[in-house]
Design a protein around this motif. Structure first.
Motif, PDB file in Angstrom:
ATOM      1  N   ILE A   1       0.814  -1.214   0.000  1.00 35.24           N
ATOM      2  CA  ILE A   1       0.000   0.000   0.000  1.00 35.24           C
ATOM      3  C   ILE A   1       0.849   1.267   0.000  1.00 35.24           C
ATOM      4  N   LEU A   2       2.120   1.141   0.437  1.00 29.88           N
ATOM      5  CA  LEU A   2       3.057   2.273   0.413  1.00 29.88           C
ATOM      6  C   LEU A   2       4.347   1.846  -0.281  1.00 29.88           C
ATOM      7  N   PRO A   3       4.290   1.570  -1.562  1.00 33.11           N
ATOM      8  CA  PRO A   3       5.489   1.075  -2.253  1.00 33.11           C
ATOM      9  C   PRO A   3       6.613   2.107  -2.249  1.00 33.11           C
ATOM     10  N   GLY A   4       7.821   1.618  -1.961  1.00 31.95           N
ATOM     11  CA  GLY A   4       8.993   2.481  -2.002  1.00 31.95           C
ATOM     12  C   GLY A   4       9.231   3.317  -0.767  1.00 31.95           C
ATOM     13  N   VAL A   5       8.327   3.270   0.197  1.00 26.96           N
ATOM     14  CA  VAL A   5       8.510   4.052   1.429  1.00 26.96           C
ATOM     15  C   VAL A   5       9.442   3.285   2.361  1.00 26.96           C
ATOM     16  N   PRO A   6      10.521   3.906   2.821  1.00 25.28           N
ATOM     17  CA  PRO A   6      11.493   3.179   3.651  1.00 25.28           C
ATOM     18  C   PRO A   6      10.980   2.932   5.064  1.00 25.28           C
ATOM     19  N   THR A   7      11.437   1.819   5.640  1.00 18.41           N
ATOM     20  CA  THR A   7      11.137   1.507   7.035  1.00 18.41           C
ATOM     21  C   THR A   7      12.209   2.156   7.910  1.00 18.41           C
ATOM     22  N   ARG A   8      11.775   2.894   8.932  1.00 13.61           N
ATOM     23  CA  ARG A   8      12.700   3.623   9.795  1.00 13.61           C
ATOM     24  C   ARG A   8      12.342   3.405  11.257  1.00 13.61           C
ATOM     25  N   ASP A   9      13.289   3.700  12.136  1.00  9.62           N
ATOM     26  CA  ASP A   9      13.002   3.719  13.563  1.00  9.62           C
ATOM     27  C   ASP A   9      12.094   4.897  13.887  1.00  9.62           C
ATOM     28  N   PRO A  10      11.295   4.802  14.957  1.00  7.02           N
ATOM     29  CA  PRO A  10      10.369   5.889  15.284  1.00  7.02           C
ATOM     30  C   PRO A  10      11.027   7.262  15.402  1.00  7.02           C
ATOM     31  N   GLN A  11      12.184   7.339  16.075  1.00  7.39           N
ATOM     32  CA  GLN A  11      12.814   8.645  16.246  1.00  7.39           C
ATOM     33  C   GLN A  11      13.290   9.219  14.911  1.00  7.39           C
ATOM     34  N   ASP A  12      13.704   8.347  13.983  1.00 11.57           N
ATOM     35  CA  ASP A  12      14.110   8.825  12.664  1.00 11.57           C
ATOM     36  C   ASP A  12      12.906   9.303  11.863  1.00 11.57           C
ATOM     37  N   VAL A  13      11.789   8.600  12.000  1.00 12.90           N
ATOM     38  CA  VAL A  13      10.558   9.038  11.343  1.00 12.90           C
ATOM     39  C   VAL A  13      10.195  10.448  11.811  1.00 12.90           C
ATOM     40  N   VAL A  14      10.259  10.664  13.115  1.00 14.84           N
ATOM     41  CA  VAL A  14       9.903  11.973  13.668  1.00 14.84           C
ATOM     42  C   VAL A  14      10.856  13.049  13.171  1.00 14.84           C
ATOM     43  N   ARG A  15      12.127  12.785  13.195  1.00 14.82           N
ATOM     44  CA  ARG A  15      13.122  13.807  12.838  1.00 14.82           C
ATOM     45  C   ARG A  15      13.067  14.182  11.362  1.00 14.82           C
TER      46      ARG A  15
ATOM     47  N   PRO B   1      -0.481  19.704  18.226  1.00 13.03           N
ATOM     48  CA  PRO B   1      -1.222  18.452  18.402  1.00 13.03           C
ATOM     49  C   PRO B   1      -2.534  18.414  17.625  1.00 13.03           C
ATOM     50  N   LEU B   2      -2.812  17.264  17.005  1.00 10.09           N
ATOM     51  CA  LEU B   2      -4.049  17.042  16.262  1.00 10.09           C
ATOM     52  C   LEU B   2      -4.524  15.618  16.550  1.00 10.09           C
ATOM     53  N   ALA B   3      -5.833  15.437  16.696  1.00  9.38           N
ATOM     54  CA  ALA B   3      -6.409  14.106  16.857  1.00  9.38           C
ATOM     55  C   ALA B   3      -7.482  13.929  15.782  1.00  9.38           C
ATOM     56  N   ILE B   4      -7.304  12.916  14.931  1.00  8.58           N
ATOM     57  CA  ILE B   4      -8.258  12.645  13.854  1.00  8.58           C
ATOM     58  C   ILE B   4      -8.564  11.155  13.845  1.00  8.58           C
ATOM     59  N   HIS B   5      -9.824  10.812  14.040  1.00  7.01           N
ATOM     60  CA  HIS B   5     -10.231   9.410  14.002  1.00  7.01           C
ATOM     61  C   HIS B   5     -11.240   9.197  12.880  1.00  7.01           C
ATOM     62  N   PRO B   6     -10.796   8.603  11.753  1.00  9.03           N
ATOM     63  CA  PRO B   6     -11.762   8.259  10.704  1.00  9.03           C
ATOM     64  C   PRO B   6     -12.672   7.127  11.180  1.00  9.03           C
ATOM     65  N   ALA B   7     -13.969   7.312  11.056  1.00  7.40           N
ATOM     66  CA  ALA B   7     -14.935   6.351  11.594  1.00  7.40           C
ATOM     67  C   ALA B   7     -15.231   5.267  10.572  1.00  7.40           C
ATOM     68  N   ILE B   8     -14.221   4.420  10.310  1.00  7.08           N
ATOM     69  CA  ILE B   8     -14.412   3.245   9.469  1.00  7.08           C
ATOM     70  C   ILE B   8     -13.726   2.066  10.145  1.00  7.08           C
ATOM     71  N   ALA B   9     -14.085   0.870   9.718  1.00  4.32           N
ATOM     72  CA  ALA B   9     -13.390  -0.335  10.182  1.00  4.32           C
ATOM     73  C   ALA B   9     -12.289  -0.643   9.173  1.00  4.32           C
ATOM     74  N   PHE B  10     -11.054  -0.396   9.553  1.00  4.31           N
ATOM     75  CA  PHE B  10      -9.933  -0.545   8.633  1.00  4.31           C
ATOM     76  C   PHE B  10      -9.620  -2.021   8.377  1.00  4.31           C
ATOM     77  N   THR B  11      -9.301  -2.324   7.108  1.00  2.00           N
ATOM     78  CA  THR B  11      -8.840  -3.654   6.731  1.00  2.00           C
ATOM     79  C   THR B  11      -7.338  -3.676   6.520  1.00  2.00           C
ATOM     80  N   GLY B  12      -6.730  -2.489   6.350  1.00  3.00           N
ATOM     81  CA  GLY B  12      -5.306  -2.409   6.071  1.00  3.00           C
ATOM     82  C   GLY B  12      -4.972  -2.589   4.612  1.00  3.00           C
ATOM     83  N   THR B  13      -5.963  -2.505   3.732  1.00  2.16           N
ATOM     84  CA  THR B  13      -5.757  -2.679   2.295  1.00  2.16           C
ATOM     85  C   THR B  13      -6.248  -1.441   1.552  1.00  2.16           C
ATOM     86  N   SER B  14      -6.042  -1.443   0.238  1.00  2.00           N
ATOM     87  CA  SER B  14      -6.454  -0.304  -0.578  1.00  2.00           C
ATOM     88  C   SER B  14      -7.963  -0.120  -0.594  1.00  2.00           C
ATOM     89  N   ILE B  15      -8.706  -1.140  -0.185  1.00  2.00           N
ATOM     90  CA  ILE B  15     -10.166  -0.996  -0.081  1.00  2.00           C
ATOM     91  C   ILE B  15     -10.521   0.160   0.839  1.00  2.00           C
TER      92      ILE B  15
END
Length: 236
Positions: free
Chosen positions: A50-64, A119-133
């Motif tokens: 679902i996110l092709p080409g996006v690198p996997t990083r440690d949390p602190q690296d993602v934030v920075r 700070p922001l809080a956003i909750h989409p009201a759907i049941a996620f499947t984790g797919t492109s659906i």
């Protein structure tokens, strides 16, 4: 800034590679933002799909690396994660920090706020499947947004970019909101499981398919009786 779109394209990092985080990332990428990294998860193949080409990083690296950090982790991990990243000095002044947990508003992001993050809080009201659906399901869905008044338009704009209609939920009302969501989803799953078991014992070979139209129409009627117009999209 209006509610229609975020004026600047952002560098976005995702913390949480379960069913929600990658989908939120893909939706934001579709709105023109750049996804710079995502943390690893239990199903990296699904994340890569679902996110092709996006690198996997440690949390602190993602934030920075990010101007907008999306946190989509289990409920019991959110508070400790935000505080732990604050102790590591990862949060940055002016950085947008968004979480997707229905139970929390922005108070849980206080450690990031103390370092100057927004700070922001956003909750989409759907049941996620984790797919492109889910990307199609987001379009026309609703999302609960909570944020300090000066930056509320940013939260609303991001919800719109996800494809959702933003609905403002006050900080003090997030627990009641989450309880309503949990009641609807947990009760529905329990009733459907019970009904399918009974139908299967009665000889119905495909109880889920058998119940589909019945459940949709029953929910539609219940919403009308509750004084709420049905928002289920027409069948394609």
């Amino acid at each position: 800034m209006g509610r229609g779109a975020v004026s600047d394209r952002l560098r976005v990092g995702i913390i949480g590679a379960g069913r929600v985080g990658p989908v939120i990332g893909a939706a934001l990428a579709g709105a023109g933002h750049a996804i710079v990294g995502i943390t690893g998860g239990s199903d990296d193949d699904r994340t890569a799909a679902i996110l092709p080409g996006v690198p996997t990083r440690d949390p602190q690296d993602v934030v920075r690396e990010s101007q907008l950090v999306v946190i989509a982790v289990p409920h019991d991990q959110l508070e400790g994660l935000v505080a732990g990243l604050a102790e590591l000095g990862a949060w940055q002044p002016g950085q947008l920090v968004l979480h997707t947990d229905p139970w929390f508003g922005t108070d849980v992001l206080a450690p990031a706020m103390s370092r100057g993050a927004i700070p922001l809080a956003i909750h989409p009201a759907i049941a996620f499947t984790g797919t492109s659906i889910d990307l199609r399901t987001l379009v026309g869905a609703y999302a609960a947004v909570t944020a300090p008044t000066p930056v509320l338009p940013i939260a609303q704009a991001l919800a719109v970019e996800l494809g959702c209609e933003p609905v403002v939920v006050a900080e003090a009302h997030r627990a009641a909101y989450a309880e309503g969501i949990a009641t609807a989803t947990d009760f529905s799953r329990s009733i459907i499981r019970q009904a399918t078991d009974l139908l299967r014992s009665a000889g119905v070979t495909e109880p889920g398919r058998y119940l589909a139209a019945l459940m949709h129409t029953t929910v539609d009627h219940a919403l009308v009786e509750a004084g709420t117009d049905s928002v289920r999209p027409p069948a394609e």
